[in-house]
Design a protein around this motif. Structure first.
Motif, PDB file in Angstrom:
ATOM      1  N   ALA A 160       1.815  -5.488   2.325  1.00 56.41           N
ATOM      2  CA  ALA A 160       2.821  -4.906   1.430  1.00 56.41           C
ATOM      3  C   ALA A 160       2.586  -3.428   1.153  1.00 56.41           C
ATOM      4  CB  ALA A 160       2.829  -5.667   0.100  1.00 56.41           C
ATOM      5  N   ALA A 161       1.638  -2.811   1.851  1.00 61.14           N
ATOM      6  CA  ALA A 161       1.286  -1.418   1.559  1.00 61.14           C
ATOM      7  C   ALA A 161       2.485  -0.483   1.644  1.00 61.14           C
ATOM      8  CB  ALA A 161       0.183  -0.954   2.501  1.00 61.14           C
ATOM      9  N   ASN A 162       3.387  -0.729   2.586  1.00 52.78           N
ATOM     10  CA  ASN A 162       4.541   0.152   2.778  1.00 52.78           C
ATOM     11  C   ASN A 162       5.866  -0.482   2.366  1.00 52.78           C
ATOM     12  OD1 ASN A 162       2.945   2.271   3.930  1.00 52.78           O
ATOM     13  ND2 ASN A 162       2.869   1.114   5.844  1.00 52.78           N
ATOM     14  N   TRP A 163       5.810  -1.598   1.686  1.00 48.35           N
ATOM     15  CA  TRP A 163       7.042  -2.218   1.205  1.00 48.35           C
ATOM     16  C   TRP A 163       7.545  -1.474  -0.026  1.00 48.35           C
ATOM     17  CZ3 TRP A 163       5.699  -8.186   1.222  1.00 48.35           C
ATOM     18  CH2 TRP A 163       5.371  -8.576   2.534  1.00 48.35           C
ATOM     19  N   ALA A 164       8.833  -1.607  -0.277  1.00 48.10           N
ATOM     20  CA  ALA A 164       9.430  -0.974  -1.456  1.00 48.10           C
ATOM     21  C   ALA A 164       9.237  -1.863  -2.684  1.00 48.10           C
ATOM     22  CB  ALA A 164      10.912  -0.718  -1.220  1.00 48.10           C
ATOM     23  N   GLU A 165       9.420  -1.260  -3.841  1.00 45.16           N
ATOM     24  CA  GLU A 165       9.289  -2.004  -5.091  1.00 45.16           C
ATOM     25  C   GLU A 165      10.552  -2.826  -5.352  1.00 45.16           C
ATOM     26  OE1 GLU A 165       8.475   0.697  -8.219  1.00 45.16           O
ATOM     27  OE2 GLU A 165       6.418   1.132  -7.554  1.00 45.16           O
ATOM     28  N   GLY A 166      10.356  -4.082  -5.696  1.00 45.13           N
ATOM     29  CA  GLY A 166      11.457  -4.929  -6.104  1.00 45.13           C
ATOM     30  C   GLY A 166      12.561  -5.057  -5.076  1.00 45.13           C
ATOM     31  N   LEU A 167      13.800  -5.143  -5.569  1.00 41.37           N
ATOM     32  CA  LEU A 167      14.961  -5.374  -4.698  1.00 41.37           C
ATOM     33  C   LEU A 167      15.203  -4.244  -3.706  1.00 41.37           C
ATOM     34  CD1 LEU A 167      17.605  -6.927  -7.114  1.00 41.37           C
ATOM     35  CD2 LEU A 167      16.270  -8.076  -5.341  1.00 41.37           C
ATOM     36  N   ALA A 168      14.586  -3.085  -3.943  1.00 39.43           N
ATOM     37  CA  ALA A 168      14.761  -1.984  -2.992  1.00 39.43           C
ATOM     38  C   ALA A 168      14.220  -2.341  -1.617  1.00 39.43           C
ATOM     39  CB  ALA A 168      14.059  -0.733  -3.514  1.00 39.43           C
ATOM     40  N   GLY A 169      13.356  -3.365  -1.550  1.00 37.23           N
ATOM     41  CA  GLY A 169      12.812  -3.791  -0.271  1.00 37.23           C
ATOM     42  C   GLY A 169      13.703  -4.754   0.497  1.00 37.23           C
TER      43      GLY A 169
END
Length: 322
Positions: A102-111
């Motif tokens: 998850a290092a480069n995933w977006a926060e919350g629904l933005a992902g």
């Protein structure tokens, strides 16, 4: 002539006077020599003091260098502030997702990627857009909502469902903790989350169902970051569990359906958890891997990480808890 007159001076010719004069001359010379010796001794003493002072300063500098190491900036209070000691195994609670999938995933629904609305079946592009918004609200209530996470309260999710679907799921979502309730909601136990937002990756896709139905498929993974003591976590995987969801949401219109069935309902779905405590998940609770008391941290069954975290891959066929 003058020297001869001095030699024949009456005083010089007197033996007693000459004896007294010789004694005075000897005492005077001795006194003068003592003064010179005293002055010479003072100079030596002052030089010795300077040498001793220099030796003391050098010794002090050596001691300070040994205590401080390579430089003054390494001493707390000088130059840059000292760095906080990292958590055991290099886990950084300020950046808990580092060195995890998850290092480069977006926060919350933005992902979660939401496509633009297009007319599908009997639903207009505007209605499809509305269906996507409803589904993202349901995901928020189930996986990100504070009522579910903190209070095990499913009321936010229930409020989004059709009247008949609400009646069907109300006992599950409002009663005490169960494994079934944990399938619909992320429930947090005594191990508390860090003050950072969960991270997500995934997408939504819509397709037609029966007449008057639109099926929105949500394929996504959510990562949560838990607090930990230095003695509890050895690596980032110990504090970051993942929840994988493959869920169909069904949107129905009235007519042809009754008003009590118009709106959002759950269709087929499946899920998968990883890097979590097996003891806790068997009761419906999501907890970090380090909280598992029944087996060591490294005792989880190995699975293909691509299948585990990547929403574009099929769900793993085996669980990672014995």
């Amino acid at each position: 002539m003058e020297d001869r007159r001095m030699e024949t001076h009456p005083d010089l010719m007197d033996p007693d006077w000459r004896k007294h004069a010789e004694v005075d001359a000897w005492l005077g010379a001795k006194k003068d020599m003592r003064k010179r010796t005293e002055r010479r001794g003072f100079r030596v003493s002052r030089g010795l003091v300077l040498v001793l002072a220099l030796i003391a300063l050098v010794a002090a500098a050596v001691v300070v260098h040994q205590v401080r190491g390579s430089g003054v900036n390494d001493v707390p209070g000088f130059g840059q502030p000292p760095k906080a000691a990292p958590l055991s195994g290099g886990v950084d609670l300020n950046r808990p997702y580092d060195r995890t999938p998850a290092a480069n995933w977006a926060e919350g629904l933005a992902g979660i990627t939401v496509p633009p609305g297009q007319a599908i079946g009997g639903f207009t592009a505007k209605e499809v857009d509305a269906a996507y918004r409803t589904v993202t609200e349901a995901i928020t209530a189930a996986r990100l909502g504070s009522r579910a996470l903190q209070n095990h309260d499913g009321s936010e999710l229930l409020a989004l469902l059709t009247p008949n679907e609400r009646v069907r799921l109300e006992p599950t979502l409002t009663n005490a903790l169960t494994v079934e309730k944990g399938k619909y909601l992320t429930l947090i136990g005594p191990n508390r989350l860090l003050q950072v937002r969960p991270r997500m990756t995934g997408s939504l896709a819509a397709k037609p169902g029966d007449e008057g139905e639109l099926i929105v498929h949500a394929s996504y993974t959510t990562a949560y970051a838990f607090d930990a003591l230095p003695s509890e976590a050895r690596r980032p995987a110990d504090i970051v569990p993942f929840v994988r969801d493959e869920q169909d949401y069904v949107i129905r219109k009235a007519p042809p359906f009754e008003k009590a069935d118009a709106g959002l309902s759950f269709g087929e779905g499946a899920g998968y958890h990883s890097n979590m405590a097996c003891d806790a998940i068997k009761t419906g609770i999501l907890a970090p891997q380090y909280a598992d008391k029944s087996k060591p941290v490294d005792g989880a069954i190995a699975v293909d990480e691509a299948d585990t975290y990547d929403p574009t891959k099929p769900l793993p066929s085996t669980g990672n808890c014995e």
